[in-house]
Motif scaffolding. Structure first.
Motif, PDB file in Angstrom:
ATOM      1  N   MET A   1       0.841  -1.179   0.000  1.00 10.40           N
ATOM      2  CA  MET A   1       0.000   0.000   0.000  1.00 10.40           C
ATOM      3  C   MET A   1       0.889   1.247   0.000  1.00 10.40           C
ATOM      4  SD  MET A   1      -2.694   1.396   2.830  1.00 10.40           S
ATOM      5  CE  MET A   1      -3.864   0.093   2.576  1.00 10.40           C
ATOM      6  N   GLU A   2       0.519   2.203  -0.790  1.00 10.33           N
ATOM      7  CA  GLU A   2       1.266   3.446  -0.915  1.00 10.33           C
ATOM      8  C   GLU A   2       0.959   4.353   0.271  1.00 10.33           C
ATOM      9  OE1 GLU A   2       1.220   6.944  -4.172  1.00 10.33           O
ATOM     10  OE2 GLU A   2       1.403   4.894  -4.952  1.00 10.33           O
ATOM     11  N   ALA A   3       2.002   5.014   0.788  1.00 14.67           N
ATOM     12  CA  ALA A   3       1.815   5.941   1.905  1.00 14.67           C
ATOM     13  C   ALA A   3       1.037   7.169   1.441  1.00 14.67           C
ATOM     14  CB  ALA A   3       3.173   6.366   2.447  1.00 14.67           C
ATOM     15  N   PRO A   4       0.244   7.772   2.336  1.00 14.66           N
ATOM     16  CA  PRO A   4      -0.421   9.026   1.975  1.00 14.66           C
ATOM     17  C   PRO A   4       0.639  10.077   1.599  1.00 14.66           C
ATOM     18  CG  PRO A   4      -1.294   8.156   4.040  1.00 14.66           C
ATOM     19  CD  PRO A   4      -0.108   7.315   3.670  1.00 14.66           C
ATOM     20  N   LEU A   5       0.287  10.967   0.678  1.00 19.74           N
ATOM     21  CA  LEU A   5       1.234  11.965   0.182  1.00 19.74           C
ATOM     22  C   LEU A   5       1.857  12.778   1.311  1.00 19.74           C
ATOM     23  CD1 LEU A   5       2.631  13.332  -2.177  1.00 19.74           C
ATOM     24  CD2 LEU A   5       0.623  14.804  -2.434  1.00 19.74           C
ATOM     25  N   GLU A   6       1.061  13.168   2.268  1.00 24.52           N
ATOM     26  CA  GLU A   6       1.577  13.965   3.392  1.00 24.52           C
ATOM     27  C   GLU A   6       2.678  13.209   4.151  1.00 24.52           C
ATOM     28  OE1 GLU A   6      -0.420  15.180   7.491  1.00 24.52           O
ATOM     29  OE2 GLU A   6      -1.330  16.250   5.799  1.00 24.52           O
ATOM     30  N   ASP A   7       2.469  11.914   4.395  1.00 22.81           N
ATOM     31  CA  ASP A   7       3.478  11.092   5.081  1.00 22.81           C
ATOM     32  C   ASP A   7       4.725  10.940   4.215  1.00 22.81           C
ATOM     33  OD1 ASP A   7       1.598  10.827   7.071  1.00 22.81           O
ATOM     34  OD2 ASP A   7       1.104   8.736   6.616  1.00 22.81           O
ATOM     35  N   PHE A   8       4.506  10.764   2.921  1.00 22.16           N
ATOM     36  CA  PHE A   8       5.621  10.605   1.991  1.00 22.16           C
ATOM     37  C   PHE A   8       6.498  11.853   1.978  1.00 22.16           C
ATOM     38  CE2 PHE A   8       7.346  11.026  -2.342  1.00 22.16           C
ATOM     39  CZ  PHE A   8       8.112   9.877  -2.397  1.00 22.16           C
ATOM     40  N   ILE A   9       5.877  13.031   1.860  1.00 17.29           N
ATOM     41  CA  ILE A   9       6.615  14.293   1.838  1.00 17.29           C
ATOM     42  C   ILE A   9       7.326  14.507   3.162  1.00 17.29           C
ATOM     43  CG2 ILE A   9       6.392  16.816   1.688  1.00 17.29           C
ATOM     44  CD1 ILE A   9       6.094  15.405  -1.028  1.00 17.29           C
ATOM     45  N   SER A  10       6.669  14.178   4.252  1.00 16.69           N
ATOM     46  CA  SER A  10       7.281  14.313   5.578  1.00 16.69           C
ATOM     47  C   SER A  10       8.534  13.439   5.686  1.00 16.69           C
ATOM     48  CB  SER A  10       6.266  13.921   6.653  1.00 16.69           C
ATOM     49  OG  SER A  10       6.849  13.992   7.925  1.00 16.69           O
ATOM     50  N   ALA A  11       8.460  12.225   5.183  1.00 17.57           N
ATOM     51  CA  ALA A  11       9.625  11.323   5.204  1.00 17.57           C
ATOM     52  C   ALA A  11      10.743  11.864   4.321  1.00 17.57           C
ATOM     53  CB  ALA A  11       9.209   9.919   4.754  1.00 17.57           C
TER      54      ALA A  11
ATOM     55  N   TRP B   1       9.360  -8.872 -12.489  1.00 16.35           N
ATOM     56  CA  TRP B   1       8.175  -9.644 -12.113  1.00 16.35           C
ATOM     57  C   TRP B   1       8.475 -11.139 -12.128  1.00 16.35           C
ATOM     58  CZ3 TRP B   1       4.952 -12.560 -15.632  1.00 16.35           C
ATOM     59  CH2 TRP B   1       3.802 -13.074 -15.032  1.00 16.35           C
ATOM     60  N   LEU B   2       9.137 -11.614 -13.175  1.00 12.79           N
ATOM     61  CA  LEU B   2       9.472 -13.037 -13.269  1.00 12.79           C
ATOM     62  C   LEU B   2      10.418 -13.466 -12.151  1.00 12.79           C
ATOM     63  CD1 LEU B   2       9.905 -13.389 -17.139  1.00 12.79           C
ATOM     64  CD2 LEU B   2       8.068 -14.370 -15.728  1.00 12.79           C
ATOM     65  N   SER B   3      11.295 -12.573 -11.746  1.00 13.61           N
ATOM     66  CA  SER B   3      12.267 -12.888 -10.692  1.00 13.61           C
ATOM     67  C   SER B   3      11.627 -12.937  -9.309  1.00 13.61           C
ATOM     68  CB  SER B   3      13.387 -11.852 -10.665  1.00 13.61           C
ATOM     69  OG  SER B   3      14.096 -11.854 -11.879  1.00 13.61           O
ATOM     70  N   TYR B   4      10.515 -12.222  -9.125  1.00 12.07           N
ATOM     71  CA  TYR B   4       9.926 -12.102  -7.783  1.00 12.07           C
ATOM     72  C   TYR B   4       8.462 -12.509  -7.717  1.00 12.07           C
ATOM     73  CZ  TYR B   4      14.128  -9.604  -6.433  1.00 12.07           C
ATOM     74  OH  TYR B   4      15.435  -9.271  -6.159  1.00 12.07           O
ATOM     75  N   ILE B   5       8.005 -13.354  -8.624  1.00  7.86           N
ATOM     76  CA  ILE B   5       6.605 -13.794  -8.584  1.00  7.86           C
ATOM     77  C   ILE B   5       6.308 -14.389  -7.211  1.00  7.86           C
ATOM     78  CG2 ILE B   5       4.924 -15.456  -9.487  1.00  7.86           C
ATOM     79  CD1 ILE B   5       6.208 -15.179 -12.217  1.00  7.86           C
ATOM     80  N   GLY B   6       5.283 -13.845  -6.563  1.00  9.77           N
ATOM     81  CA  GLY B   6       4.853 -14.370  -5.267  1.00  9.77           C
ATOM     82  C   GLY B   6       5.787 -14.048  -4.120  1.00  9.77           C
ATOM     83  N   LYS B   7       6.751 -13.174  -4.344  1.00 11.57           N
ATOM     84  CA  LYS B   7       7.716 -12.820  -3.294  1.00 11.57           C
ATOM     85  C   LYS B   7       7.705 -11.312  -3.072  1.00 11.57           C
ATOM     86  CE  LYS B   7      10.942 -16.200  -5.169  1.00 11.57           C
ATOM     87  NZ  LYS B   7      12.238 -16.294  -5.824  1.00 11.57           N
ATOM     88  N   THR B   8       8.294 -10.924  -1.956  1.00  5.16           N
ATOM     89  CA  THR B   8       8.492  -9.506  -1.672  1.00  5.16           C
ATOM     90  C   THR B   8       9.925  -9.154  -2.043  1.00  5.16           C
ATOM     91  OG1 THR B   8       6.902  -9.548   0.143  1.00  5.16           O
ATOM     92  CG2 THR B   8       8.493  -7.751   0.144  1.00  5.16           C
ATOM     93  N   ARG B   9      10.096  -8.138  -2.870  1.00  7.97           N
ATOM     94  CA  ARG B   9      11.444  -7.691  -3.226  1.00  7.97           C
ATOM     95  C   ARG B   9      12.133  -7.147  -1.985  1.00  7.97           C
ATOM     96  NH1 ARG B   9       9.390  -4.010  -7.482  1.00  7.97           N
ATOM     97  NH2 ARG B   9      10.472  -2.435  -6.280  1.00  7.97           N
ATOM     98  N   PRO B  10      13.458  -7.229  -1.948  1.00  5.78           N
ATOM     99  CA  PRO B  10      14.204  -6.724  -0.787  1.00  5.78           C
ATOM    100  C   PRO B  10      13.992  -5.225  -0.535  1.00  5.78           C
ATOM    101  CG  PRO B  10      15.632  -8.035  -2.207  1.00  5.78           C
ATOM    102  CD  PRO B  10      14.333  -7.888  -2.917  1.00  5.78           C
TER     103      PRO B  10
ATOM    104  N   MET C   1      11.174  -3.599  -0.888  1.00  9.64           N
ATOM    105  CA  MET C   1       9.765  -3.304  -0.627  1.00  9.64           C
ATOM    106  C   MET C   1       9.396  -3.773   0.774  1.00  9.64           C
ATOM    107  SD  MET C   1       8.055  -4.257  -4.292  1.00  9.64           S
ATOM    108  CE  MET C   1       6.403  -3.815  -3.827  1.00  9.64           C
ATOM    109  N   GLY C   2       8.302  -3.225   1.283  1.00  9.35           N
ATOM    110  CA  GLY C   2       7.819  -3.616   2.597  1.00  9.35           C
ATOM    111  C   GLY C   2       7.299  -5.042   2.591  1.00  9.35           C
ATOM    112  N   GLU C   3       7.393  -5.688   3.748  1.00 13.81           N
ATOM    113  CA  GLU C   3       6.923  -7.066   3.896  1.00 13.81           C
ATOM    114  C   GLU C   3       5.451  -7.147   3.506  1.00 13.81           C
ATOM    115  OE1 GLU C   3       7.376 -10.846   4.071  1.00 13.81           O
ATOM    116  OE2 GLU C   3       9.058  -9.522   4.536  1.00 13.81           O
TER     117      GLU C   3
END
Length: 128
Positions: free
Chosen positions: A1-11, A59-68, A70-72
């Motif tokens: 899920m994408e962070a709200p814009l306000e949180d993103f800008i704050s970070a 996509w082919l490398s990470y089908i069904g997985k979480t990329r390093p 990205m968030g869990e």
């Protein structure tokens, strides 16, 4: 899920408050904020076919997985909506970035601007 814009800008602001940093991404909403604090901007403008190839390869490398990087629980996915987004925004985004970088270079000529358009150019830049 994408962070709200306000949180993103704050970070983004939090990272920018540190003395040295490297950020990647073409987040339009924070470009002005990041570019104001940057001494060097490296823009990768690879051909559309390369972008699409890499999306499919990732996509082919990470089908069904979480990329390093990205968030869990954020699994790699590829759907027509995403491919269509890449294809329909590629050229307008490229044109917009060209103007943005030209305007920034005019207003702040001391900033170093590097535009790399191929894997070879990226490799040569990294070797220097």
């Amino acid at each position: 899920m994408e962070a709200p814009l306000e949180d993103f800008i704050s970070a983004q602001k939090e990272v920018l408050s540190d003395g040295k940093w490297i950020m990647d991404g073409n987040y339009s909403n924070s470009f002005d904020l990041r570019s104001k604090h940057a001494d060097t901007i490296i823009y990768l403008e690879l051909p559309l076919r390369v972008c699409l190839y890499r999306v499919v390869k990732r996509w082919l490398s990470y089908i069904g997985k979480t990329r390093p990087d990205m968030g869990e629980g954020c699994y790699e996915k590829l759907d027509w909506q995403f491919v269509k987004f890449i294809m329909t925004t590629y050229f307008p985004r490229k044109k917009k970035m060209k103007k943005r970088l030209e305007d920034l270079q005019r207003s702040e000529p001391e900033k170093i601007m590097v535009i790399l358009k191929s894997k070879q150019e990226i490799e040569e830049y990294l070797l220097n």
